[in-house]
Design an enzyme around this catalytic site. Structure first.
Site: not given
Lengths: 326, 367
Positions: A129, A60
């Site tokens: 999440h 990321e």
């Protein structure tokens, strides 16, 4: 005109911009052949090629970091972070570089970058999440933070974000991806950034929210309506910079305000809006401002998430409290 | 059991510390017309460096990071770049920046606390100094991707230090560039120290160049105090990048002869005798001796160069010190392309409360 859901609207906007401007490039994990884990980019690599719809290695930091280099060199990158819980490794690049490249070079280099990421809970997802990081991002000078709450606003706001000459964090409420369908014309018409949208007019109180929580907020407005209480509902949409005048104008008429957000309460954006009302709208208030938010707890795993997420009942209770106060 | 991969790392050096050729030299290394401008850039860098430290000591400049002893790396690499390439420097690469056309007064403005110092009049695509360690590797990889996607024969060049090679950003940027076959040159200026942490405590690898191998990138180690070696490998790496878009990692071995910055006192953690010893390897003497050997240099030219560099630096200092102070409004002017309505009141407040004499002194009000 087709009826589409929010994730399809995201796909439609991305396809529109890829076709319109060859500087637009998408990058992220699994966005190519797989079309993204939520299918937001489905079909785009086949249509626009692997050079412009890029499956990146799993990192990321570099997804956002390389996107900054692309943006400064004239591309219009749209980076996807698979879940907002995985955004944190890229925060260094967002705060130290994307948000300030224009400023630190006096406008010589700029960063027209969009970072899209699904956010929020309520879909029984695994750990990490279901994050709601908008306040963290909104605290950073130089970043725009946008969260749509319907397919039409997802389409129009994403077009605006991609065309904006500065970095935009585009937070997509996961729970709304497939919650409902709406007619959306693929007309390339962007919606304005930096403004709130008033979703329904009302006279007795103002409900302010954004993202997936507008679903519960509107349901609360419906419930209040059955009791003859008229609630105005405002979708903040662009969380930073904040369109406080629209909220102030509404509260000047209704005298009451409930702010609803899924993110944890302390230093959340509800606090910022409440402070704005206290500073500039105190004398129009007929009751103390109420916040209905996620708790200052760790976002629980799926079995407790409905207890964490603000419910219609909590919003209605807060609305009643403002109405009983005077 | 079988071996599935092997690697080796070359070490490149053409001139010994006295400037004697160790073997056949590349063509440019026998051509004074190419070498003298690089010697001049190294000399100018060192003159600027000394002046910047003096300015800081007298309260006319903020904290400054010296490049003393590392001049051959920036000059050797940047002299191999083309104007259309893009540089992604750390904060210690003014040698490369001066070659790229960054003006000394611009660099002084930056270190003196003024963002206008990064609004380079030339080198418009070069990134400003990168302070968060190693992050620029990712930016450079992304820039290289943009060049490749558009079919441009341009390369991105980034510099970091030995400490920076420990960062995840370094590995991630390197890996992305490798997967993308992007035209990127990564230069690790291994000056043996990350502030107070020595190279031995930074990484257990025999070389930093071999970190490239794990990413499928060619890694080469070069004597960073040998201008000829640095320039040679940089030329080859950039030619390769422009031709087929392959990244290269160069580890340039050098020694930080100065403190980490003017805010540091290296005598707290390293032996001055070792630093003294390292002076016998420094890059300017080496190249000067080589030029003398070519019959292209002598005391007169050295004296003229010293005078010219001093005049250039003094004129830049004058321009720096005479720069009008930044305005309060400048804080808001470049935050976004257009100032959002929500920020107008904050700007007006800042303007309302601006004292008559604002903008600070060059170098900052801390003195």
């Amino acid at each position: 005109m087709a009826e589409i859901n929010l994730v399809e609207a995201v796909n439609l906007a991305l396809a529109h911009e890829l076709a319109r401007d060859e500087a637009v490039v998408l990058l992220g994990e699994d966005i190519g052949a797989n079309g993204g884990v939520f299918r937001a980019t489905v079909g785009l690599q086949q249509r626009f090629g692997a050079g412009r719809v890029v499956d990146t290695p799993l990192a990321e930091t570099a997804i956002v970091g390389t996107a900054i280099g692309m943006a400064a060199m004239g591309l219009r990158p749209v980076a996807e972070i698979q879940f907002s819980g995985f955004l944190y490794p890229a925060i260094d690049h967002l705060i130290n570089h994307a948000a300030r490249l224009r400023n630190r070079t006096r406008g010589r280099l700029t960063c027209p970058l969009v970072v899209r990421t699904p956010c929020g809970g309520g879909i029984h997802a695994p750990e990490h999440h279901s994050e709601s990081p908008e306040a963290m991002l909104a605290h950073t000078p130089g970043l725009r933070v946008v969260m749509p709450s319907s397919p039409a606003r997802a389409y129009g706001l994403l077009l605006a974000a991609i065309r904006d000459p500065d970095p935009v964090m585009f937070l997509e409420p996961t729970r709304m991806y497939r919650l409902f369908r709406q007619e959306v014309a693929d007309d390339g018409e962007a919606l304005p950034l930096d403004v709130c949208f008033t979703l329904r007019g009302g006279t007795d109180l103002t409900l302010v929210s954004w993202g997936a929580m507008l679903h519960e907020t509107q349901a609360a407005a419906d419930a209040l309506a059955t009791e003859g209480i008229s609630a105005e509902v405002i979708d903040v949409a662009t969380l930073k910079p904040l369109d406080l005048p629209t909220i102030l104008e509404s509260v000047a008429r209704t005298g009451r305000c409930v702010i609803v957000h899924e993110a944890a309460r302390t230093a959340g954006l509800g606090a910022e809006i409440a402070a704005g009302l206290a500073e500039e709208g105190l004398y129009s208030l007929l009751a103390p401002v109420q916040r209905v938010t996620g708790y200052d707890t760790v976002m629980p795993l799926s079995r407790l998430e409905t207890q964490y997420l603000p419910s219609v009942e909590r919003i209605v209770a807060a609305a009643r409290k403002t109405l009983e106060a005077s | 059991m079988s071996t599935v991969a092997r690697f080796h790392i070359d070490h490149v050096r053409f001139l010994d510390p006295q400037g004697e050729a160790l073997g056949p030299l590349p063509d440019f290394a026998r051509d004074p017309a190419q070498l003298v401008p690089m010697y001049r850039a190294m000399y100018l860098t060192r003159t600027f460096d000394a002046k910047a430290i003096a300015l800081q000591r007298t309260g006319k400049l903020g904290t400054f990071a010296s490049a003393l002893g590392q001049e051959a790396i920036g000059v050797g690499v940047a002299s191999a770049m083309r104007a259309e390439d893009a540089l992604f420097p750390s904060y210690r690469e003014h040698a490369a920046q001066l070659v790229r056309g960054v003006r000394i007064e611009e660099s002084l403005r930056y270190w003196g606390g003024d963002e206008r110092g990064s609004d380079f009049a030339q080198a418009r695509h070069d990134f400003p100094n990168c302070v968060p360690i190693g992050t620029q590797v990712c930016h450079a990889a992304g820039a290289a991707y943009a060049f490749k996607l558009r079919g441009e024969a341009r390369a991105a060049v980034c510099f970091l230090g030995d400490g920076g090679s420990s960062k995840g950003d370094f590995y991630e940027g390197l890996n992305f560039a490798a997967v993308w076959k992007a035209p990127l040159l990564i230069v690790v200026s291994n000056n043996q120290w990350a502030i107070s942490v020595p190279r031995s405590a930074q990484s257990a690898t025999a070389t930093l160049a071999q970190k490239a191998i794990a990413a499928g990138v060619e890694g080469v180690q070069v004597d960073g105090n040998d201008l000829v070696a640095v320039h040679h490998v940089a030329r080859e790496a950039l030619a390769k990048a422009r031709a087929g878009g392959r990244p290269t990692l160069i580890e340039a071995v050098t020694y930080r002869l100065g403190d980490h910055t003017t805010a540091d006192d290296a005598s707290r953690y390293r032996d001055p005798a070792v630093v003294q010893e390292q002076w016998s390897f420094e890059p300017l003497t080496r190249l000067r001796n080589h030029l003398v050997g070519l019959g292209a240099w002598g005391p007169d030219k050295e004296e003229a160069l010293a005078r010219e560099c001093t005049e250039t630096v003094n004129a830049a200092v004058e321009a720096y010190l005479n720069t009008p102070p930044p305005t309060t409004a400048a804080m808001f002017e470049h935050l976004f392309a257009t100032l959002p309505a929500a920020l107008v009141a904050q700007r007006d407040e800042a303007l309302r409360f601006t004292p008559r004499k604002a903008g600070g002194q060059p170098g900052g009000d801390h003195g």
